[in-house]
Design an enzyme around this catalytic site. Structure first.
Site, short mmCIF file in Angstrom:
data_model
loop_
_atom_site.label_atom_id
_atom_site.label_comp_id
_atom_site.label_asym_id
_atom_site.label_seq_id
_atom_site.Cartn_x
_atom_site.Cartn_y
_atom_site.Cartn_z
N GLN A 126 -10.94 -5.96 7.87
CA GLN A 126 -9.70 -5.04 7.35
C GLN A 126 -9.88 -3.52 7.87
O GLN A 126 -10.75 -2.95 7.67
CB GLN A 126 -9.78 -5.00 5.85
N GLY A 127 -8.85 -3.19 8.83
CA GLY A 127 -8.75 -1.82 9.30
C GLY A 127 -8.11 -0.99 8.53
O GLY A 127 -6.62 -0.47 8.96
N SER A 129 -9.58 1.91 5.76
CA SER A 129 -10.08 3.42 5.50
C SER A 129 -10.21 4.08 6.78
O SER A 129 -10.59 3.15 7.86
CB SER A 129 -11.50 3.11 4.71
N SER A 163 -16.18 -3.92 7.01
CA SER A 163 -17.08 -4.87 6.78
C SER A 163 -16.85 -5.96 8.08
O SER A 163 -15.55 -6.38 8.28
CB SER A 163 -16.90 -5.75 5.45
N GLU A 246 -6.41 -8.42 -2.99
CA GLU A 246 -7.95 -8.35 -2.73
C GLU A 246 -8.60 -8.05 -3.98
O GLU A 246 -9.95 -8.32 -4.05
CB GLU A 246 -8.14 -7.26 -1.50
N SER A 368 -11.49 3.06 -4.76
CA SER A 368 -12.62 3.60 -5.83
C SER A 368 -11.90 3.60 -7.52
O SER A 368 -10.69 3.24 -7.60
CB SER A 368 -12.65 5.12 -5.70
N GLU A 370 -11.73 5.62 -9.76
CA GLU A 370 -10.68 6.83 -9.89
C GLU A 370 -9.47 6.38 -9.59
O GLU A 370 -8.37 6.52 -10.11
CB GLU A 370 -11.46 8.08 -9.04
#
Length: 383
Positions: A126-127, A129, A163, A246, A368, A370
């Site tokens: 997965q591209g 972040s 990953s 996901e 995250s 948050e």
């Protein structure tokens, strides 16, 4: 609430557990260790599941599945994660890459990408972040620019924390194709091959082991309109759907519950000697497992009707990632306090340590905590 999901689900669980017991070594801790044999175990197990129609159970038959319900796929998801995910990286293709291509892909993209996933052969990464755009995903700066020949694009930029990038054949890539009043506008999803010389992968060493964290650099990578998933500049809608699937796609609560329930039998007589406060926290973790499972099933229920509500997915994600970390702390204290002996106990200790390492990243992976709190707050205010 029937947590067993009925006799057919119980039979499916039994079948999956039998396959794991027969084909996955007892000390298996996942595909991404320093031992290449662990990856081969996962790849072989994926092919076995695919041959039995269990890998993409809920996919339509025309795409290589069995047309089963999302509840049956949930059983697969739970049993796989409970046993240290013997599918390796395939869960990504099964849970959301494939379904997203079904919904937004062209006929040619479906023909090209879905059969290898259904056979357990294709590994995706997965591209998303970037160094300055992690939780703020819409701020990505990897750019795709027209190269002047009509249907061509040139992609340049950097992704991080990717990953499986070193082993993946394909990348689900989010890039900026234009700018607008809002940063969510002008984003496009590309399906790009990782073997292209313009793609460079640099592993990031971590305590989670190889393959989990990587940097990926795209240096003038050429793609075409045939590699665009959905519409140009409208990739944000696709990504929002992906993230919802996901975030519920990994049944973290299943591994937590299996390890927690195993602790008393593994420790045997030493269990009674644990401090009452620690055993009380152990019991509380089991109730938190049930809470996370209920929240997951709420999302699965809406998913079975063709939608996923972002607020529900965020609530589940908050609960399950905190469970991941809290249960890992309790389990680490248990094995440290009781120091169990024997082969089974040593395997249990290694499983607990592996669980603890994974849990460190759980509150930042896939957005995250948050950011999940912000999503949940927005959903509550809008309701």
């Amino acid at each position: 609430m029937d947590f067993t999901m009925g006799p057919s689900a119980q039979a499916l669980r039994g079948e999956l557990r039998g396959l794991v017991a027969e084909h996955v070594p007892p000390g298996f801790l996942g595909a991404f260790t320093d031992d290449p044999a662990d990856l081969e175990v996962a790849q072989s197990f994926c092919r076995l599941l695919a041959a039995r129609g269990l890998l993409c159970l809920a996919w339509p038959e025309r795409y290589g599945g069995r047309g089963a319900s999302v509840w049956e796929q949930t059983v697969v998801r739970e049993e796989m994660w409970a046993h240290h995910e013997p599918r390796g990286a395939q869960y990504m293709g099964v849970n959301w890459v494939g379904p997203t291509i079904m919904r937004h892909g062209t006929p040619e993209q479906r023909r090209r990408h879905l059969p290898p996933i259904a056979r357990g052969e294709a590994i995706w990464c997965q591209g998303f972040s970037e160094p300055d755009a992690g939780s703020d995903l819409a701020a990505v700066r990897t750019a795709a620019r027209r190269d002047g020949d009509g249907d061509g694009w040139r992609v340049s930029g950097q992704k991080i924390w990717t990953s499986y990038a070193a082993m993946a054949q394909w990348c689900f890539l989010l890039a900026r194709t234009s700018t607008g009043d809002k940063k969510q506008h002008g984003l496009t999803v590309f399906l790009v091959p990782m073997a292209d010389p313009a793609v460079e992968v640099r592993p990031i060493p971590s305590m989670m082991g190889p393959h989990h964290l990587n940097e990926v650099f795209f240096s003038d990578l050429r793609v075409t309109d045939a590699d665009v998933l959905g519409n140009v500049d409208e990739g944000w809608a696709v990504v929002q759907e992906v993230l919802a699937f996901e975030r519920v796609g990994i049944a973290r609560y299943a591994r937590c519950e299996r390890l927690l329930r195993a602790a008393p039998s593994v420790l045997g007589d030493r269990w009674a000697g644990l401090p009452a406060e620690l055993r009380g926290r152990w019991a509380r973790m089991l109730t938190h497992c049930r809470r996370a499972r209920l929240l997951a099933y709420q999302v699965v229920s809406t998913q079975s009707r063709g939608t996923v509500r972002p607020g529900d997915a965020a609530a589940y994600r908050i609960a399950v990632t905190r469970l991941d970390q809290d249960s890992a702390e309790v389990l680490m204290e248990i094995v440290a306090s009781a120091a169990p002996d024997g082969a089974e106990a040593r395997r249990f200790r290694l499983q607990v340590e592996d669980h603890w390492r994974y849990s460190r990243a759980s509150t930042v992976a896939s957005g995250s905590v948050e950011m999940q709190q912000i999503l949940l707050s927005r959903a509550l205010l809008a309701s």
